[in-house]
Structures are given as C-alpha cells and as structure tokens.
Enzyme design. Structure first.
Site, mmCIF file in Angstrom:
data_model
loop_
_atom_site.group_PDB
_atom_site.id
_atom_site.type_symbol
_atom_site.label_atom_id
_atom_site.label_comp_id
_atom_site.label_asym_id
_atom_site.label_seq_id
_atom_site.Cartn_x
_atom_site.Cartn_y
_atom_site.Cartn_z
ATOM 1 N N LYS A 112 71.963 33.723 -5.969
ATOM 2 C CA LYS A 112 71.345 33.247 -4.720
ATOM 3 C C LYS A 112 71.040 34.447 -3.836
ATOM 4 O O LYS A 112 71.592 35.543 -3.993
ATOM 5 C CB LYS A 112 72.276 32.282 -3.978
ATOM 6 C CG LYS A 112 73.650 32.849 -3.589
ATOM 7 C CD LYS A 112 73.701 33.640 -2.315
ATOM 8 C CE LYS A 112 75.108 34.123 -1.978
ATOM 9 N NZ LYS A 112 75.149 35.104 -0.861
ATOM 10 N N PRO B 199 75.305 41.025 -10.887
ATOM 11 C CA PRO B 199 76.288 42.079 -10.592
ATOM 12 C C PRO B 199 77.422 41.570 -9.704
ATOM 13 O O PRO B 199 77.211 40.722 -8.825
ATOM 14 C CB PRO B 199 75.464 43.145 -9.850
ATOM 15 C CG PRO B 199 74.049 42.842 -10.160
ATOM 16 C CD PRO B 199 73.962 41.363 -10.403
ATOM 17 N N VAL B 200 78.628 42.079 -9.947
ATOM 18 C CA VAL B 200 79.764 41.724 -9.105
ATOM 19 C C VAL B 200 79.666 42.481 -7.786
ATOM 20 O O VAL B 200 79.032 43.533 -7.699
ATOM 21 C CB VAL B 200 81.107 42.024 -9.817
ATOM 22 C CG1 VAL B 200 81.244 41.201 -11.073
ATOM 23 C CG2 VAL B 200 81.237 43.515 -10.132
ATOM 24 N N GLY C 261 76.812 40.298 -3.387
ATOM 25 C CA GLY C 261 76.336 39.327 -2.408
ATOM 26 C C GLY C 261 75.360 38.330 -2.989
ATOM 27 O O GLY C 261 74.733 37.557 -2.256
ATOM 28 N N LEU C 262 75.240 38.310 -4.327
ATOM 29 C CA LEU C 262 74.304 37.404 -4.997
ATOM 30 C C LEU C 262 74.975 36.137 -5.515
ATOM 31 O O LEU C 262 74.325 35.293 -6.133
ATOM 32 C CB LEU C 262 73.592 38.131 -6.145
ATOM 33 C CG LEU C 262 72.725 39.323 -5.720
ATOM 34 C CD1 LEU C 262 72.195 40.068 -6.943
ATOM 35 C CD2 LEU C 262 71.564 38.875 -4.834
ATOM 36 N N GLY D 67 77.437 35.485 -7.809
ATOM 37 C CA GLY D 67 77.723 35.248 -9.219
ATOM 38 C C GLY D 67 79.019 34.506 -9.473
ATOM 39 O O GLY D 67 79.057 33.546 -10.259
ATOM 40 N N SER E 278 80.714 32.530 -7.460
ATOM 41 C CA SER E 278 80.617 31.145 -6.974
ATOM 42 C C SER E 278 79.760 30.299 -7.902
ATOM 43 O O SER E 278 80.072 29.129 -8.173
ATOM 44 C CB SER E 278 80.032 31.118 -5.561
ATOM 45 O OG SER E 278 80.880 31.776 -4.650
ATOM 46 N N SER E 279 78.670 30.880 -8.387
ATOM 47 C CA SER E 279 77.792 30.144 -9.296
ATOM 48 C C SER E 279 78.495 29.849 -10.617
ATOM 49 O O SER E 279 78.347 28.754 -11.186
ATOM 50 C CB SER E 279 76.508 30.938 -9.543
ATOM 51 O OG SER E 279 75.566 30.164 -10.232
ATOM 52 N N ASP F 89 80.711 29.356 -1.025
ATOM 53 C CA ASP F 89 79.347 29.229 -1.553
ATOM 54 C C ASP F 89 79.245 28.274 -2.741
ATOM 55 O O ASP F 89 78.137 27.925 -3.149
ATOM 56 C CB ASP F 89 78.825 30.604 -1.993
ATOM 57 C CG ASP F 89 78.472 31.504 -0.822
ATOM 58 O OD1 ASP F 89 78.389 30.997 0.312
ATOM 59 O OD2 ASP F 89 78.286 32.711 -1.048
#
Length: 298
Positions: A14, A97-98, A101-102, A104, A106-107, A139
């Site tokens: 995200k 990437p860990v 802030g994208l 990963g 949570s997804s 998230d």
C-alpha cells in the site's frame, strides 16, 4: 475446501495518500491516526497448506523468530477467535521490502486471515474477522478490502471506501538503508510532533474522483520524522519531485520508501531505471490496485 489442497494468496503493498498522526493516544496506548491508503500491485505471495502444527517461513529468511511474524500472529488470533487449531504451514515469498512503510507485514497478516477463512468456511465479513485484523496491527483491516479507504481511530477503523484509482502508475524508490522502525518513528514523533496536514481536501477529492486535487493534497506528517532518522529519504523525495511526469511524491507510512505518482507508466519506468542505475537505490514501478488479498487454490 479440501484439506489436502494448498492456497496461494497474493498480499499487495500500500501507499499512504494521506497520513496524519496526532499526539493524543487511546486507552491501548495507540496514537490517534487518520490514514488514507490505496493498494498497489507490488505483492508478496503466500502458500498456505494444512500441517501438523503452525509454521511460518519467509523467503528470504527473516532475522527474527517466526512467532514474532505478523502472519504467525494472525493465524494464532484466528484460532483464538474461532476456537480452532490453526495448523498450517505458511511460506511467504517476500517482494515488499521490510521497514519500507509499504505495509508488507500487515498485508501478509491479512492474506493469512483470508486464506484461513477459505479453509474454515468463514465469511470474511464476520465481525470477528475485523477484530482479529485489528488485534494484529493497525493497517491489517485495510488489506482485507483493497480499494482506497479512509481509516480513523488508531488507523484501524474504516470510515469510508472510495472509487478505485486502478491503473494509476507509481514509482517506488527507497535508499539502501536498514529502513525505518515504526517504533523508532513514533518515539521520535512523540519528542516533537509535526502538525498533521489538512485531511478534508483529500477526502473531498476522493469523493469527487478528482485526481488532480487529490494528488495536490498528498500529505504525511511522519515524513519529517522518517527523514530525520534516515536522511537519505529526504534526498530520495527531493530527487523524485524533480523528475519529469511526477504528479506528487511523498514518504509512505513511516518510510523508508517514497512513492511518486506519475503521469504515465513510461515516466514511472524511466524513474525506476534512473534510480537503480544512476543512484543505486532500490526501485520498483507499480500501479494502484483495487483488490485486497487474492486467494487461489493451488
């Protein structure tokens, strides 16, 4: 479904079109957060299969115990919520990437929740599913849905879903650093909280599906904190804002990735090539997506 089949679940990343963190905290100790997110088509892929006990592995291998993985915690929480043993082997092929802030982690958790729903015949709209998601991370509830959405509370209460921005091109760029720890970011925020930007123009633009107004209103008051912790993030953001075809560029979440919303896919891909070849940064072209986890039988 058949107990012998395995599932493949995609877990999208995200970006935050708006992030406003406020100094006040709730009874759980979580900051009040307003967050507007949209999914993008950069994904992790999870393989989930029945097993004798719960096991989680990542590729590349994680440098912490599997019990601390959000996917493991999500499976345990599902077991507790539905009074069943979450006996699954879960393999996560990591592409997000860990500490970027994208979203990963949570997804991945949301993908596990949706996969277990499929195995156990649980309706994903069951109220317990949202409670499970919120118990794992702020998230995680967003990733159960996928279209652009506004979340309030601690960033974990869905207020409004908007028409998708499907296909809008994005360039993702991050410095080759260890990334930003969310905990560190919030500790630095507490020391000197930057003011949150104006949320209303973002919501009004999404309701009107006015992309020009929306991208002019992108805001993140954790960005200054991220730039303090990893100064190269500020360099990446400034560079992206100078590139041709960029409509907006901002830090996603607490960093360290910066996203640039682009006029065309060609512009996004040119930015990525330049970031990789000339700057030596991590970079990936992506598009805004409308879907949460996609579950397929293997």
């Amino acid at each position: 479904m058949s107990g012998s089949a395995f599932l493949l679940v995609t877990a999208p990343a995200k970006i935050n079109l708006y992030l406003g963190v406020h100094p006040e905290k709730d009874g759980r100790g979580y900051h009040r957060v307003d967050s507007v997110m949209t999914a993008i088509d950069l994904t992790d892929t999870l393989a989930i299969a029945p097993a004798e006990r719960l096991m989680v592995r990542t590729v590349p291998e994680a440098d912490f115990p599997m019990e601390e993985n959000t996917a493991y915690r999500a499976a345990v929480a599902m077991g507790e919520a539905f009074d069943r043993e979450p006996a699954f082997a879960i393999l996560i092929d990591k592409h997000i990437p860990v500490k970027s802030g994208l979203g990963g982690a949570s997804s991945d958790a949301a993908a596990v929740i949706m996969g277990i729903c499929r195995y156990w015949g649980v309706d994903p709209t069951d109220p317990r599913i949202d409670q499970v998601a919120r118990s794992v991370g702020a998230d995680v509830p967003f990733f159960l849905y996928g279209p652009p959405a506004y979340f309030s509370g601690a960033g974990d209460v869905m207020d409004e879903i908007f028409r998708p921005l499907t296909g809008t091109p994005v360039a993702l760029v991050k410095p080759l650093s260890d990334g930003v720890s969310t905990r560190e970011a919030y500790e630095r925020f507490d020391a000197a909280p930057p003011a949150a930007g104006d949320l209303e123009p973002v919501l009004a633009a999404l309701r009107a599906h006015d992309e020009e107004a929306l991208f002019a209103s992108v805001s993140n008051n954790l960005a200054p904190v991220a730039c303090e912790l990893v100064p190269q993030i500020a360099e990446v953001r400034a560079w992206l804002r100078e590139q041709p075809g960029v409509r907006a560029a901002e830090v996603s979440g607490s960093g360290s990735a910066v996203f640039a919303v682009c006029d065309t896919q060609m512009a996004a891909e040119a930015i990525v090539r330049s970031a990789l070849e000339e700057r030596g940064w991590w970079a990936q072209a992506a598009k805004m997506e409308k879907s949460g986890p996609v579950v397929a039988v293997g």
